[in-house]
Design a protein around this motif. Structure first.
Motif, PDB file in Angstrom:
ATOM      1  N   THR A  92       0.824  -1.215   0.000  1.00 47.69           N
ATOM      2  CA  THR A  92       0.000   0.000   0.000  1.00 47.69           C
ATOM      3  C   THR A  92       0.852   1.257   0.000  1.00 47.69           C
ATOM      4  O   THR A  92       0.358   2.344   0.304  1.00 47.69           O
ATOM      5  N   ASP A  93       2.136   1.124  -0.367  1.00 46.79           N
ATOM      6  CA  ASP A  93       3.030   2.274  -0.356  1.00 46.79           C
ATOM      7  C   ASP A  93       3.143   2.958  -1.708  1.00 46.79           C
ATOM      8  O   ASP A  93       3.899   3.919  -1.863  1.00 46.79           O
ATOM      9  N   LEU A  94       2.371   2.506  -2.692  1.00 43.93           N
ATOM     10  CA  LEU A  94       2.344   3.161  -3.994  1.00 43.93           C
ATOM     11  C   LEU A  94       1.255   4.223  -4.003  1.00 43.93           C
ATOM     12  O   LEU A  94       0.341   4.194  -3.172  1.00 43.93           O
ATOM     13  N   PRO A  95       1.323   5.206  -4.926  1.00 45.11           N
ATOM     14  CA  PRO A  95       0.297   6.252  -4.976  1.00 45.11           C
ATOM     15  C   PRO A  95      -1.114   5.670  -5.056  1.00 45.11           C
ATOM     16  O   PRO A  95      -1.373   4.767  -5.851  1.00 45.11           O
ATOM     17  N   GLY A  96      -1.987   6.172  -4.213  1.00 42.86           N
ATOM     18  CA  GLY A  96      -3.362   5.688  -4.178  1.00 42.86           C
ATOM     19  C   GLY A  96      -3.572   4.512  -3.248  1.00 42.86           C
ATOM     20  O   GLY A  96      -4.708   4.069  -3.059  1.00 42.86           O
ATOM     21  N   GLY A  97      -2.491   4.000  -2.645  1.00 43.53           N
ATOM     22  CA  GLY A  97      -2.615   2.885  -1.715  1.00 43.53           C
ATOM     23  C   GLY A  97      -3.058   3.343  -0.339  1.00 43.53           C
ATOM     24  O   GLY A  97      -2.782   4.465   0.078  1.00 43.53           O
ATOM     25  N   ASN A  98      -3.757   2.452   0.375  1.00 39.70           N
ATOM     26  CA  ASN A  98      -4.252   2.788   1.702  1.00 39.70           C
ATOM     27  C   ASN A  98      -4.397   1.494   2.504  1.00 39.70           C
ATOM     28  O   ASN A  98      -5.226   0.643   2.174  1.00 39.70           O
ATOM     29  N   HIS A  99      -3.583   1.351   3.537  1.00 40.30           N
ATOM     30  CA  HIS A  99      -3.530   0.096   4.289  1.00 40.30           C
ATOM     31  C   HIS A  99      -4.866  -0.232   4.957  1.00 40.30           C
ATOM     32  O   HIS A  99      -5.359  -1.367   4.845  1.00 40.30           O
TER      33      HIS A  99
END
Length: 210
Positions: A160-167
């Protein structure tokens, strides 16, 4: 119905071929090595009806155009990533050392949860954002299998560390959608081996205590 897992490209992204006895098939996430993939489909006398994308990161879309042009089939993608196929800065290929990747826009944009029928193939669609904003999981009820992209893996979850990711969003997607499927349902992930919903409920350390 049969499914075949074909790891493709430098990241060994799983492309899946879901086929019927009549030779018609659905291609999921043709990520790379388009010439090899088209040759494999022809050698196995399979006729694609569509390309379904779980999301539009570069390692899942690198052979989209070759498959689309070889078989004249439509491409399906969630509307949240409508621009990603054409834009290397959005699909991530501009950030890595594999060369910029792009294709023509998707032919059909999917919106929220719905059902999708293509030929004899019917799917329940779950919008499962978190790894990327437009991630979709396709549940093939007849075969009790879910094509989950990079949402859920054997013993792990999507990055979830790429743009748009959310853990937190990813965990909610998994619990609200994937873990509501039958425990014996097969999970077909974007990388690595297949697993089962029940096994991940019991053993996946990222899901414990959520």
């Amino acid at each position: 119905m049969n499914w075949t897992q074909l790891p493709l490209g430098p990241l060994q992204t799983n492309c899946y071929i879901l086929s019927g006895e009549d030779g018609e098939c659905i291609v999921f996430d043709p990520g790379a090595e388009g010439e090899k993939l088209v040759q494999w489909l022809n050698e196995n006398r399979l006729q694609p009806l569509a390309v379904l994308l779980t999301h539009a990161h570069f390692d899942h879309i690198g052979a989209v155009e070759q498959v689309r042009q070889a078989f004249n089939v439509p491409v399906y993608l969630h509307k949240e990533e409508a621009e990603w196929l054409t834009d290397p800065s959005l699909n991530g290929s501009a950030r890595f050392q594999f060369g910029e990747i792009s294709s023509q826009p998707a032919d059909h944009l999917l919106d929220e949860e719905e059902s999708l029928t293509i030929g004899r193939f019917s799917f329940r669609l779950f919008h499962t954002p978190g790894h990327s904003p437009g991630s979709i999981s396709y549940f093939f009820e007849e075969g009790n299998a879910v094509f989950a992209g990079d949402t859920l893996f054997m013993g792990s979850i999507g990055r979830t560390d790429l743009p748009g990711g959310n853990h937190e969003q990813l965990l909610q997607s998994i619990h609200n959608h994937l873990l509501t499927l039958p425990e014996e349902a097969i999970v077909l992930p974007g990388h690595g081996p297949a697993t089962m919903i029940g096994d991940e409920m019991e053993r996946n350390p990222f899901l414990n205590g959520f």
